[in-house]
Design an enzyme around this catalytic site. Structure first.
Site, PDB file in Angstrom:
ATOM      1  N   GLY A 135       0.814  -1.221   0.000  1.00 12.37           N
ATOM      2  CA  GLY A 135       0.000   0.000   0.000  1.00 12.37           C
ATOM      3  C   GLY A 135       0.840   1.260   0.000  1.00 12.37           C
ATOM      4  O   GLY A 135       1.603   1.526  -0.928  1.00 12.37           O
ATOM      5  N   ILE A 137       3.378   2.078   1.873  1.00  9.53           N
ATOM      6  CA  ILE A 137       4.770   1.985   2.350  1.00  9.53           C
ATOM      7  C   ILE A 137       5.718   2.036   1.156  1.00  9.53           C
ATOM      8  O   ILE A 137       5.566   1.241   0.227  1.00  9.53           O
ATOM      9  CB  ILE A 137       5.024   0.660   3.106  1.00  9.53           C
ATOM     10  CG1 ILE A 137       3.933   0.417   4.146  1.00  9.53           C
ATOM     11  CG2 ILE A 137       6.396   0.668   3.755  1.00  9.53           C
ATOM     12  CD1 ILE A 137       4.006  -0.968   4.781  1.00  9.53           C
ATOM     13  N   GLY A 188     -14.523  -5.236   6.595  1.00  4.69           N
ATOM     14  CA  GLY A 188     -14.189  -4.957   5.191  1.00  4.69           C
ATOM     15  C   GLY A 188     -12.720  -5.150   4.871  1.00  4.69           C
ATOM     16  O   GLY A 188     -12.270  -4.781   3.789  1.00  4.69           O
ATOM     17  N   GLU A 191     -11.725  -9.941   1.844  1.00  5.38           N
ATOM     18  CA  GLU A 191     -12.683 -10.000   0.737  1.00  5.38           C
ATOM     19  C   GLU A 191     -13.796 -10.977   1.116  1.00  5.38           C
ATOM     20  O   GLU A 191     -13.588 -11.845   1.960  1.00  5.38           O
ATOM     21  CB  GLU A 191     -11.989 -10.573  -0.503  1.00  5.38           C
ATOM     22  CG  GLU A 191     -10.717  -9.864  -0.890  1.00  5.38           C
ATOM     23  CD  GLU A 191     -10.992  -8.528  -1.534  1.00  5.38           C
ATOM     24  OE1 GLU A 191     -11.947  -8.435  -2.309  1.00  5.38           O
ATOM     25  OE2 GLU A 191     -10.265  -7.574  -1.240  1.00  5.38           O
ATOM     26  N   LYS A 206       3.311 -10.568  -3.642  1.00  5.94           N
ATOM     27  CA  LYS A 206       4.083  -9.394  -3.213  1.00  5.94           C
ATOM     28  C   LYS A 206       5.543  -9.773  -2.948  1.00  5.94           C
ATOM     29  O   LYS A 206       6.457  -9.027  -3.297  1.00  5.94           O
ATOM     30  CB  LYS A 206       3.440  -8.793  -1.956  1.00  5.94           C
ATOM     31  CG  LYS A 206       2.052  -8.207  -2.225  1.00  5.94           C
ATOM     32  CD  LYS A 206       1.330  -7.890  -0.930  1.00  5.94           C
ATOM     33  CE  LYS A 206      -0.035  -7.275  -1.158  1.00  5.94           C
ATOM     34  NZ  LYS A 206      -0.842  -7.210   0.069  1.00  5.94           N
TER      35      LYS A 206
HETATM   36  P1  NDP Z   1     -12.442  -1.891  -6.636  1.00  3.25           P
HETATM   37  O1  NDP Z   1     -13.135  -3.180  -6.876  1.00  3.25           O
HETATM   38  O2  NDP Z   1     -12.969  -0.976  -5.590  1.00  3.25           O
HETATM   39  O3  NDP Z   1     -12.420  -1.061  -7.994  1.00  3.25           O
HETATM   40  C1  NDP Z   1     -12.135  -1.627  -9.234  1.00  3.25           C
HETATM   41  C2  NDP Z   1     -12.496  -0.613 -10.300  1.00  3.25           C
HETATM   42  O4  NDP Z   1     -12.082  -1.132 -11.556  1.00  3.25           O
HETATM   43  C3  NDP Z   1     -13.992  -0.364 -10.416  1.00  3.25           C
HETATM   44  O5  NDP Z   1     -14.232   0.994 -10.685  1.00  3.25           O
HETATM   45  C4  NDP Z   1     -14.409  -1.220 -11.617  1.00  3.25           C
HETATM   46  O6  NDP Z   1     -15.505  -0.681 -12.341  1.00  3.25           O
HETATM   47  C5  NDP Z   1     -13.172  -1.137 -12.463  1.00  3.25           C
HETATM   48  N1  NDP Z   1     -12.989  -2.310 -13.328  1.00  3.25           N
HETATM   49  C6  NDP Z   1     -12.755  -3.582 -12.941  1.00  3.25           C
HETATM   50  N2  NDP Z   1     -12.617  -4.372 -14.015  1.00  3.25           N
HETATM   51  C7  NDP Z   1     -12.752  -3.574 -15.091  1.00  3.25           C
HETATM   52  C8  NDP Z   1     -12.741  -3.789 -16.487  1.00  3.25           C
HETATM   53  N3  NDP Z   1     -12.533  -5.013 -16.977  1.00  3.25           N
HETATM   54  N4  NDP Z   1     -12.932  -2.744 -17.306  1.00  3.25           N
HETATM   55  C9  NDP Z   1     -13.139  -1.500 -16.801  1.00  3.25           C
HETATM   56  N5  NDP Z   1     -13.164  -1.226 -15.493  1.00  3.25           N
HETATM   57  C10 NDP Z   1     -12.979  -2.246 -14.653  1.00  3.25           C
HETATM   58  O7  NDP Z   1     -10.898  -2.250  -6.383  1.00  3.25           O
HETATM   59  P2  NDP Z   1      -9.817  -1.408  -5.533  1.00  3.25           P
HETATM   60  O8  NDP Z   1      -9.910   0.018  -5.893  1.00  3.25           O
HETATM   61  O9  NDP Z   1      -9.909  -1.816  -4.121  1.00  3.25           O
HETATM   62  O10 NDP Z   1      -8.458  -2.053  -6.088  1.00  3.25           O
HETATM   63  C11 NDP Z   1      -7.964  -1.703  -7.355  1.00  3.25           C
HETATM   64  C12 NDP Z   1      -6.553  -2.273  -7.535  1.00  3.25           C
HETATM   65  O11 NDP Z   1      -5.727  -1.789  -6.505  1.00  3.25           O
HETATM   66  C13 NDP Z   1      -6.429  -3.791  -7.468  1.00  3.25           C
HETATM   67  O12 NDP Z   1      -5.411  -4.210  -8.342  1.00  3.25           O
HETATM   68  C14 NDP Z   1      -6.024  -4.047  -6.043  1.00  3.25           C
HETATM   69  O13 NDP Z   1      -5.314  -5.262  -5.874  1.00  3.25           O
HETATM   70  C15 NDP Z   1      -5.088  -2.866  -5.845  1.00  3.25           C
HETATM   71  N6  NDP Z   1      -4.902  -2.544  -4.455  1.00  3.25           N
HETATM   72  C16 NDP Z   1      -5.959  -2.246  -3.675  1.00  3.25           C
HETATM   73  C17 NDP Z   1      -5.775  -1.959  -2.337  1.00  3.25           C
HETATM   74  C18 NDP Z   1      -6.933  -1.622  -1.458  1.00  3.25           C
HETATM   75  O14 NDP Z   1      -6.703  -1.418  -0.254  1.00  3.25           O
HETATM   76  N7  NDP Z   1      -8.150  -1.531  -1.971  1.00  3.25           N
HETATM   77  C19 NDP Z   1      -4.431  -1.996  -1.743  1.00  3.25           C
HETATM   78  C20 NDP Z   1      -3.361  -2.236  -2.677  1.00  3.25           C
HETATM   79  C21 NDP Z   1      -3.616  -2.528  -3.980  1.00  3.25           C
HETATM   80  P3  NDP Z   1     -16.966  -0.490 -11.647  1.00  3.25           P
HETATM   81  O15 NDP Z   1     -16.771   0.607 -10.644  1.00  3.25           O
HETATM   82  O16 NDP Z   1     -17.872  -0.072 -12.746  1.00  3.25           O
HETATM   83  O17 NDP Z   1     -17.288  -1.809 -11.027  1.00  3.25           O
HETATM   84  N1  HSE Z   2      -5.686  -8.020   0.564  1.00  4.40           N
HETATM   85  C1  HSE Z   2      -4.514  -7.209   0.751  1.00  4.40           C
HETATM   86  C2  HSE Z   2      -4.139  -7.206   2.241  1.00  4.40           C
HETATM   87  C3  HSE Z   2      -4.773  -5.819   0.256  1.00  4.40           C
HETATM   88  O1  HSE Z   2      -4.932  -7.633   3.083  1.00  4.40           O
HETATM   89  O2  HSE Z   2      -3.038  -6.808   2.576  1.00  4.40           O
HETATM   90  C4  HSE Z   2      -3.547  -5.069  -0.081  1.00  4.40           C
HETATM   91  O3  HSE Z   2      -2.883  -5.578  -1.183  1.00  4.40           O
END
Ligand code: NDP
Ligand code: HSE
Length: 430
Positions: A135, A137, A188, A191, A206
């Site tokens: 994240g 860091i 939350g 998942e 990672k």
């Molecule tokens: P979300 O599920 O909240 O958001 C995903 C977004 O991507 C949504 O807006 C979705 O659209 C869009 N999306 C997904 N698939 C498609 C596609 N095929 N075409 C177009 N748009 C698409 O995920 P997060 O924001 O939580 O995570 C995003 C990324 O960040 C991931 O790779 C995750 O591993 C990484 N990440 C997340 C962290 C976290 O704490 N959340 C921490 C570190 C990394 P729609 O809104 O219409 O559904």
């Molecule tokens: N599922 C991951 C975690 C989110 O719990 O650390 C950040 O990649």
């Protein structure tokens, strides 16, 4: 001379909304830092009717990802959608259309990072992925830049917030795994399908990224020997505490004679180690370089704010390079072929817990099996079992032994009819 940096985004979820909000709200500040304003040109999502927490200018939101990755007014594509496909194909298309890429996608970088980087570099482009590990860091930039002069000998990390939260609740409140998992889901953190977190797969992605950078070779997530946390019980946490340890899901990559080993598994960490005090959803990564010695990075490994911070760090860095007209910089170049070894030769102490029949000679049989294999016992505890009067829980701490030897000894112990169950088999780290 670039007067504007065009930004395209794939994804406007937890992280994407944070990124868009900051790009709009901190526009002047970012423009001063970079030397040109960053303008969000297009943002692709799946569902255009979903309510969004951030309001974008009209016409920016689209469901057509190709419109983002091929738009000539876009310099950098920020991918915060997640998953390997179809997103991997979009990223490749963006590179082939001449865009730099910023991604938070650990699965994609772990599985296809070197190939995507090669595609980008051959065109004088870059892919940056600070947010993919830990994240907020800073880890990728230090591994690529600040620690570059070192020979990295070891990386030890608590790199999954969900499991660290679960293990902390189990350790501090004596909760069973299922109860702690439900709590993590309720908040939350985990998942709805927590498999990748609790089976150690997320941590393996990672670790493979950090180890590839640190050891300057290719470490695939499938090279990482991975054990999850689902079989741990409250008894193990109580035993560990009584003996001066805590149980953590540790991701470790280290240089040994002849290669490196990489593993993710729950292990006993002594109370005296800094990693034993990293609790809740916090992450921490300890990197040992031959020049720096040990350096420790710690902070929030997930969540919209921290991840947004990391995505924007990469975006601002790239934007600044574009404004300066810089082309290639120093990349993740696997420049040596270091073999990734199996763990049979790896030595450590072990914590073993068996359910055994409570009758004369049982301990002697187990001790003999360990002794015959060459495994030396350092401590033994026996407790009456709560599950039945005729059985007992036997806990053994060993001296250092090779994993292969230990596995043979355990196979021998499993065949003893006085042993009703091998409950736990955990390495002792440090
Ligand atoms: P979300 O599920 O909240 O958001 C995903 C977004 O991507 C949504 O807006 C979705 O659209 C869009 N999306 C997904 N698939 C498609 C596609 N095929 N075409 C177009 N748009 C698409 O995920 P997060 O924001 O939580 O995570 C995003 C990324 O960040 C991931 O790779 C995750 O591993 C990484 N990440 C997340 C962290 C976290 O704490 N959340 C921490 C570190 C990394 P729609 O809104 O219409 O559904
Ligand atoms: N599922 C991951 C975690 C989110 O719990 O650390 C950040 O990649």
């Amino acid at each position: 001379v670039k007067t504007e940096i065009g930004v395209g985004m794939i994804g406007l979820g937890n992280v994407g909304s944070g990124v868009a909000e900051a790009l709009l709200g901190r526009r002047e500040y970012f423009a001063r830092q970079v030397g040109a304003p960053l303008i969000i040109r297009r943002v692709a999502v799946r569902n255009p009717d979903k309510p969004r927490s951030v309001s974008l200018p009209p016409g920016v939101l689209t469901t057509d990802v190709r419109a983002v990755v091929t738009d000539p007014a876009i310099d950098v594509v920020v991918e915060i959608a997640g998953g390997e496909e179809p997103v991997g194909a979009y990223v490749l298309e963006a590179i082939r259309a001449g865009k730099h890429v910023v991604t938070a996608n650990k699965e994609l970088i772990s599985k296809a990072g070197p190939e995507l980087l090669h595609e980008a570099h051959s065109r004088g482009l870059d892919i940056m992925f600070e947010a993919s590990v830990g994240g907020g860091i800073p880890l990728i930039a230090p591994l690529r830049r600040d620690l570059l002069a070192n020979r990295i000998d070891r990386i030890r990390a608590i790199i999954n917030g969900t499991t660290n939260y679960i293990l902390t609740r189990m350790a501090q409140e004596g909760l069973d795994y299922e109860v702690a998992l439900a709590a993590a889901q309720g908040l939350g953190y985990a998942e709805p399908d927590p498999t990748n977190d609790v089976e150690g797969i997320d941590a393996a992605y990672k670790l493979s990224i950090m180890a590839s950078l640190g050891f300057r070779t290719r470490v695939r997530h499938t090279d990482v020997q991975t054990t999850g946390i689902t079989r741990l019980t409250a008894i193990d946490f109580a035993n560990a505490r009584d003996m001066g340890y805590v149980i953590k899901l540790l991701a470790v990559a280290e240089r040994l004679d002849g290669g490196i080993v990489a593993r993710v598994a729950p292990v006993l960490v002594p109370h005296t180690e800094p990693l034993s005090r990293v609790d809740g959803v916090y992450n921490a990564v300890q990197i040992e370089g031959d020049l720096t010695g040990s350096v420790l990075f710690q902070g929030r490994g997930a969540g919209a704010g921290p991840t947004t911070s990391a995505v924007l760090a990469d975006l601002l860095d790239l934007a600044h390079a574009i404004v300066l007209g810089a082309r290639e910089r120093k990349y993740w170049g696997p420049d040596v072929d270091v073999p990734v070894l199996g763990s049979e030769g790896h030595e450590s102490r072990y914590y073993l817990r068996f359910a055994v029949q409570d009758r004369p000679g049982v301990l002697a049989q187990i001790a003999r099996t360990l002794g015959d294999a060459g495994v030396s016992i350092s401590a033994v505890r026996q407790q009456e079992s709560s599950s039945g009067e005729e059985t007992a829980d036997l806990v053994i701490m060993t001296h250092s032994a090779r994993e292969g030897v230990m596995a043979d000894a355990l196979a021998g112990i499993a065949q003893l009819d006085v042993v009703t169950n091998i409950g736990s088999f955990l390495r002792v780290e440090g």
